[in-house]
Structure formats: C-alpha cells, structure tokens
Design an enzyme around this catalytic site. Sequence first.
Site, PDB file in Angstrom:
ATOM      1  N   SER A 170      28.714   0.215  27.524  1.00 60.29           N
ATOM      2  CA  SER A 170      28.017   1.426  26.793  1.00 60.29           C
ATOM      3  C   SER A 170      26.415   1.337  27.130  1.00 60.29           C
ATOM      4  O   SER A 170      26.104   2.626  27.443  1.00 60.29           O
ATOM      5  CB  SER A 170      27.981   0.871  25.228  1.00 60.29           C
ATOM      6  OG  SER A 170      26.975  -0.213  24.952  1.00 60.29           O
ATOM      7  N   ASP A 179      20.667  -4.616  28.039  1.00 63.08           N
ATOM      8  CA  ASP A 179      21.292  -4.095  28.803  1.00 63.08           C
ATOM      9  C   ASP A 179      21.110  -2.853  29.439  1.00 63.08           C
ATOM     10  O   ASP A 179      21.268  -2.689  30.772  1.00 63.08           O
ATOM     11  CB  ASP A 179      22.853  -3.764  27.956  1.00 63.08           C
ATOM     12  CG  ASP A 179      23.746  -5.140  27.515  1.00 63.08           C
ATOM     13  OD1 ASP A 179      22.897  -6.226  27.623  1.00 63.08           O
ATOM     14  OD2 ASP A 179      24.638  -5.258  26.956  1.00 63.08           O
TER      15      ASP A 179
END
Length: 396
Positions: free
Chosen positions: A146, A204
């Site tokens: 994502s 991330d």
Amino acid sequence: MWARELAVSAPGKVILHGEHAVVLGKVALAVALDLRTFLRLRPGAEGRLSVSLPGVGVRRSWDTPGLRDLRARIAGKRRGEEPLPRGSEGLSVLEFAGIAAGASGPESLATLAFLYMCLAISAKDWPSLDILVWSELPTGAGLGSSAAYAVCLAAALLMVCGAISCPLQEGESTARWTEEELTLINSWAFRGEQVIHGNPSGVDNAVGTWGGALRYQAGKITPLKRVPTLRILLTNTKVPRSTKVLVAGVKEKILKFPAIMNPVLDSIDAISQECQSVLEAMPANPSPEHYPVLEEFFDINQHHLNVLGVGHPSLDRLCQVTASHSLHSKLTGAGGGGCGITLLPPDTSLLAVAAAKQDLCACGFECWETKIGAPGVSLHSCSSLSAHVLHALAQS
C-alpha cells in the site's frame, strides 16, 4: 495538457531486524525490496480522469468538472493542510466515489486514497489522464504494497500538477527527483497511507521514497549512509495472521516475565545496531566472506523471535528447508506465518537456489528471488521497462 506516457515505480520493503522490539522503542532496520509497484501515466479521454488497479479489481473514471465541483464542496481544504476530509466532507467523497461509509476492503481504500490525493494535491483542474497501477508485490503480506502504491501516486500526481519537476529528459531511461522533491513525495505518500491504514509509522512510505535501508527508532527515521545490494529469497508462507494479536501477545509475555523478556529485546536491539554497522562498512557488491556475520544475525534473531512467541510451524519449516541447502533464514514482519527472508551469498549456486525454491514451493509456499537495498521511487520511459512489466501493464 499532459502529453507524455511515462511510468513511476516504487519498491516494497522488508524488516531486516527489529520486528516487535521496535514497538517498545528499540531499533529496527527496514530495507527496500526489489519487487516494485509500477504506475503508468498517459493522456486520457478528454475531460476524464481514469484509474485502473487490477490487483484489487478497481477500474474507475470521473469527469474532471465533477472533481472540481467536489473540491469546491470540501471548503477550506487547501494544499499543505490536513487532506483527509472528516464528517460531512468525508461523506461527500464517499458518495462521489460510490463507496459505503465504513467500507474497509482494499478496493474501497485504494480508491479513496486516490481521490483524496487528487483533491488535496492540485488546486487546479486535472488534465485528462489515464492511470494504471500494477504491482509485483502481493497485498496483505506485510511487504509495503500500500505504501508503494501511495508513493507512486504521490510522485505522479505532484509531477502532473507541476509541484515537482519531470526529471526524465528525452532519450533517458530512468531518472530520480531531487532530495527536496523526494521529501514532498514522502509527505504526501504518508497522507495516502493514513487513508488506507489510519495510523501508519511512516517507515513503509519512507523506504518506498528513498529506497536503500532505513533505521527506525521511537518515531525517528534515519537513512543508512551506505547500503549494499544483497540477494535474497523472499518466501510467503501464505499463512494469514493478525499483527494486532501478535503484538498484544508479545506485550503480555513481557509483562508476565520482564526479567526474562527484556534482555531478549535488548539483544534484538543490539543485532539491529550491529547489523547497521556491518552494512555501512560493506562494499556495494559484497563478496562471500562478508555474509557469515549477517547469517549469524539471522539465526540468532530468528531464535529470539520464537522466544517472543511470534514464530509459527510454517516459518520453522521454511528455516529447516533452507538450512538443508546451507542457507540462513528468518521471519520478516509480524510473524505468526506471513513472510520469511533467506540470504543468498554470491557463491550460492543456481542449482542450490532452484532446489531450495522447489522444496519451499512443495510446502505450499510462494517464492521470489530478489534483492534488498533497491532504489526508491523512480521515473521511467515506458520503453525501458522490462518485458514482464510491459506485458503485465498491457494485459491489465
């Protein structure tokens, strides 16, 4: 008008060391994985903005005047401010997107992230665009899929609206943005991650933006000075797990046996710090003699993670199979199933890698031979993309 066909890519990530200990203020090392998400950007049908996300079954199109009207309805949301509309404003976006309030499926969240970023990034009308996103990363496996999506979106949308440059010159195959532009991309990618995950750590999207390796401790993210490119085998056991449940289990064990468990956390912290020192001292393309210490770190940390209670029979099996081929593995991420990583020293024979992959696949696992320490978000000419990426984009 946007007149060029280009592609943006961003890497996934794995945690090298520091899983679970990082929640308690210890150091974690996150590294970019050379499995990437690709966004193809090209001129679209007049007056329309289209997005295709074949991985989650999304194919949507909106007329640009409709987007302009929606932005006008969401008053006070100017560039640089909190871009996530709340209350009635959020309901306006959900209604516009045709998504039920409270929807949490990946297709709904990916569509919402796209719309929110479109509305927040540009103060002007959107040009007619056709955006397609395809990924080599499996979703829901803890590999930063994502975030890679959010980074690609942020880079493409900022570039199209002129907030960052288009650094790819005619005749070039790949280019990267300046440090200042990367910082802007990362800040918007984080906001996209907020739509999808609510309260992400920011690790991330930072790995997806800058690539290489990052040290994370107590909310502070620091890039490693120098990162070698290391070959690995990435294995998905396909065993589903709940990160929330696993984190709670570790905390419970620490509360129950603090004198036993706190030294384990300190040791994991020491492994992360020692590994950082080793990586920063290694050459860009390390030779076989650099690997034994990294392999020992893997073995020790895997045992620590089992002591914390986040191991799983599937991960034990993964370690046993690779050990039978003289390779060293550990879980990456939350544990309890999920993924594991195996170091592949440069003198590992092709036959040994093929045999290990065959044995792992026979367990019902899925394997990729890839690298860590990959570059961050990049801009490409479509003709420079590999044949398998071009084929996937054409088929999507």
